[in-house]
Design an enzyme around this catalytic site. Structure first.
Site, mmCIF file in Angstrom:
data_model
loop_
_atom_site.group_PDB
_atom_site.id
_atom_site.type_symbol
_atom_site.label_atom_id
_atom_site.label_comp_id
_atom_site.label_asym_id
_atom_site.label_seq_id
_atom_site.Cartn_x
_atom_site.Cartn_y
_atom_site.Cartn_z
ATOM 1 N N LYS A 32 0.834 -1.215 0.000
ATOM 2 C CA LYS A 32 0.000 0.000 0.000
ATOM 3 C C LYS A 32 0.863 1.256 0.000
ATOM 4 O O LYS A 32 2.043 1.234 0.377
ATOM 5 C CB LYS A 32 -0.943 0.041 1.209
ATOM 6 C CG LYS A 32 -0.275 -0.028 2.594
ATOM 7 C CD LYS A 32 0.197 1.292 3.160
ATOM 8 C CE LYS A 32 0.982 1.113 4.448
ATOM 9 N NZ LYS A 32 1.800 2.258 4.830
ATOM 10 N N MET A 122 5.546 0.123 3.072
ATOM 11 C CA MET A 122 4.449 -0.241 2.161
ATOM 12 C C MET A 122 3.649 -1.446 2.658
ATOM 13 O O MET A 122 2.920 -2.071 1.895
ATOM 14 C CB MET A 122 5.001 -0.506 0.763
ATOM 15 C CG MET A 122 5.520 0.757 0.093
ATOM 16 S SD MET A 122 6.019 0.465 -1.607
ATOM 17 C CE MET A 122 4.443 0.060 -2.387
ATOM 18 N N SER A 126 2.726 -6.831 6.640
ATOM 19 C CA SER A 126 1.274 -6.928 6.837
ATOM 20 C C SER A 126 0.628 -7.708 5.696
ATOM 21 O O SER A 126 -0.288 -8.510 5.912
ATOM 22 C CB SER A 126 0.653 -5.527 6.907
ATOM 23 O OG SER A 126 1.231 -4.796 7.956
ATOM 24 N N ASP A 159 -1.838 -2.352 9.955
ATOM 25 C CA ASP A 159 -2.086 -2.307 8.504
ATOM 26 C C ASP A 159 -2.635 -3.621 7.949
ATOM 27 O O ASP A 159 -2.952 -3.705 6.758
ATOM 28 C CB ASP A 159 -0.778 -2.007 7.754
ATOM 29 C CG ASP A 159 -0.289 -0.586 7.991
ATOM 30 O OD1 ASP A 159 -1.100 0.276 8.376
ATOM 31 O OD2 ASP A 159 0.918 -0.350 7.779
HETATM 32 O O1 C5P Z 1 0.597 -2.133 14.398
HETATM 33 P P1 C5P Z 1 2.020 -2.407 14.061
HETATM 34 O O2 C5P Z 1 2.583 -3.594 14.773
HETATM 35 O O3 C5P Z 1 2.291 -2.482 12.577
HETATM 36 O O4 C5P Z 1 2.826 -1.130 14.567
HETATM 37 C C1 C5P Z 1 4.213 -1.164 14.729
HETATM 38 C C2 C5P Z 1 4.620 0.009 15.596
HETATM 39 O O5 C5P Z 1 4.397 1.238 14.895
HETATM 40 C C3 C5P Z 1 3.846 0.165 16.890
HETATM 41 O O6 C5P Z 1 4.393 -0.622 17.909
HETATM 42 C C4 C5P Z 1 4.003 1.651 17.180
HETATM 43 O O7 C5P Z 1 5.282 1.923 17.707
HETATM 44 C C5 C5P Z 1 3.985 2.256 15.779
HETATM 45 N N1 C5P Z 1 2.639 2.710 15.406
HETATM 46 C C6 C5P Z 1 2.123 3.852 16.009
HETATM 47 N N2 C5P Z 1 0.865 4.277 15.677
HETATM 48 C C7 C5P Z 1 0.130 3.624 14.756
HETATM 49 C C8 C5P Z 1 0.639 2.473 14.111
HETATM 50 C C9 C5P Z 1 1.906 2.038 14.467
HETATM 51 O O8 C5P Z 1 2.771 4.473 16.835
HETATM 52 N N3 C5P Z 1 -1.082 4.083 14.445
#
Ligand code: C5P
Length: 317
Positions: A32, A122, A126, A159
């Protein structure tokens, strides 16, 4: 080590799965680009409140699942930066989560064919998780609803729900709450890949550091962006692209400004960092211009790939 999550999302538990030992299930999930990425305050749970517009693109990863004694992962395609192939791989975590919820062993081999940049902003990891969820649920004949899969996706990463559905969508919350946006036409993109990745938490931390003491920006969908999406005009879309986290990315990787400038100079209608980077995304007028830009960026020593969007995810809206 495989991260186990608590059972109990309401998925019916099964005592076994059909043998069909030679069967393979192949599922593709898209990468993405965020056409708008507005970052709000840090929440108590460690995530940032987002307002984003996602577009799924044809640069996609393929996951091939087959029965195996134990959970194993192999990969082909893009190989740098290195990606773990143990239980910490997001596709492995998806298989493990699904198996735990269904009450079965995660007896699957997953082969990932990587085309979405690794740690590139990208949603490559995910996409692998989304494809693995769908592939394993089909291989194990779990007959899950879209809602079941979306709930699991959300637990795997912010994501992952979008890479299951694809298309063009507004994302809110930490990015997991989605509303589809009707989009007119097809847009053509060029992505400048980077040999090293950027850690998403590092980029968000740098953003918080840069924002400290400043008034948080207004969290509103750009009307210029929405108009461009509904009319399909690539010039308008190029002008409306906006990524609030770019300054944090440039602060960690100042050299990326040169890549963005090189793409603009070579005729891109719009340019921005893809998500939390370091991939640079360029919008171009048509497929022919995309190939010209791919050559121009390759000529200055980089690796660039063409992709169009929007494309559907393995489940779609
Ligand atoms: O959700 P995901 O595991 O992909 O997110 C990885 C990291 O990115 C989270 O631990 C956080 O530090 C950061 N993040 C964030 N705010 C979001 C998405 C991700 O701070 N909305």
């Amino acid at each position: 080590m495989v991260t186990l999550t608590q059972p109990g999302s309401g998925i019916p538990r099964r005592t076994g799965h059909r043998p069909g030992a030679d069967r393979t299930v192949t599922v593709t999930a898209p990468g993405k680009v965020n056409l708008q990425l507005s970052v709000g305050p840090l929440r108590p749970d460690g995530y940032h409140e987002l307002l984003t517009v996602f577009q799924a693109v044809s640069l996609a990863d393929q996951v091939v699942a087959r029965h195996s004694e134990v959970l194993t992962v192999t990969s082909s395609g893009l190989a740098s930066p290195p990606m773990p192939l143990d239980g910490s791989n997001l596709a492995a975590r998806a298989a493990q989560l699904l198996a735990t919820e269904a009450g079965i062993a995660p007896a699957v081999h997953l082969h990932l064919h990587k085309r979405v940049p690794i740690a590139g902003g990208m949603a490559g990891g995910s996409a692998d998780a989304a494809a693995a969820l769908v592939a394993c649920s089909r291989l194990w004949d779990l007959r899950l609803s879209t809602d079941d899969l979306l709930q699991l996706a959300e637990r795997l990463g912010s994501d992952v729900p979008f890479t299951l559905l694809g298309g063009t969508a507004v994302g809110t919350g930490r990015g997991e709450r989605l509303a589809p946006l009707p989009a007119a036409g097809i847009w053509h993109w060029v992505f400048a890949l980077d040999r090293t990745g950027l850690s998403t938490p590092d980029v968000y931390n740098r953003h918080d550091h840069l924002q400290a003491g400043r008034t948080p920006p207004e969290m509103a969908l750009s009307s210029a962006l929405l108009d461009a999406i509904s009319t399909g005009n690539p010039r308008d879309l190029g002008r409306a692209l906006r990524n609030d986290i770019e300054d944090a990315v440039y602060s960690l990787r100042p050299d990326l400004r040169r890549t963005i400038e090189a793409g603009r100079a070579a005729g891109a209608l719009g340019a921005l960092i893809a998500g939390t980077g370091p991939t640079c995304a360029f919008l171009v007028a048509d497929r022919a211009s995309a190939h010209t830009l791919v050559s121009a960026l390759s000529g200055i020593g980089g690796t660039a790939r063409y992709g169009y969007g929007p494309v559907a995810g393995p489940l779609s809206f």
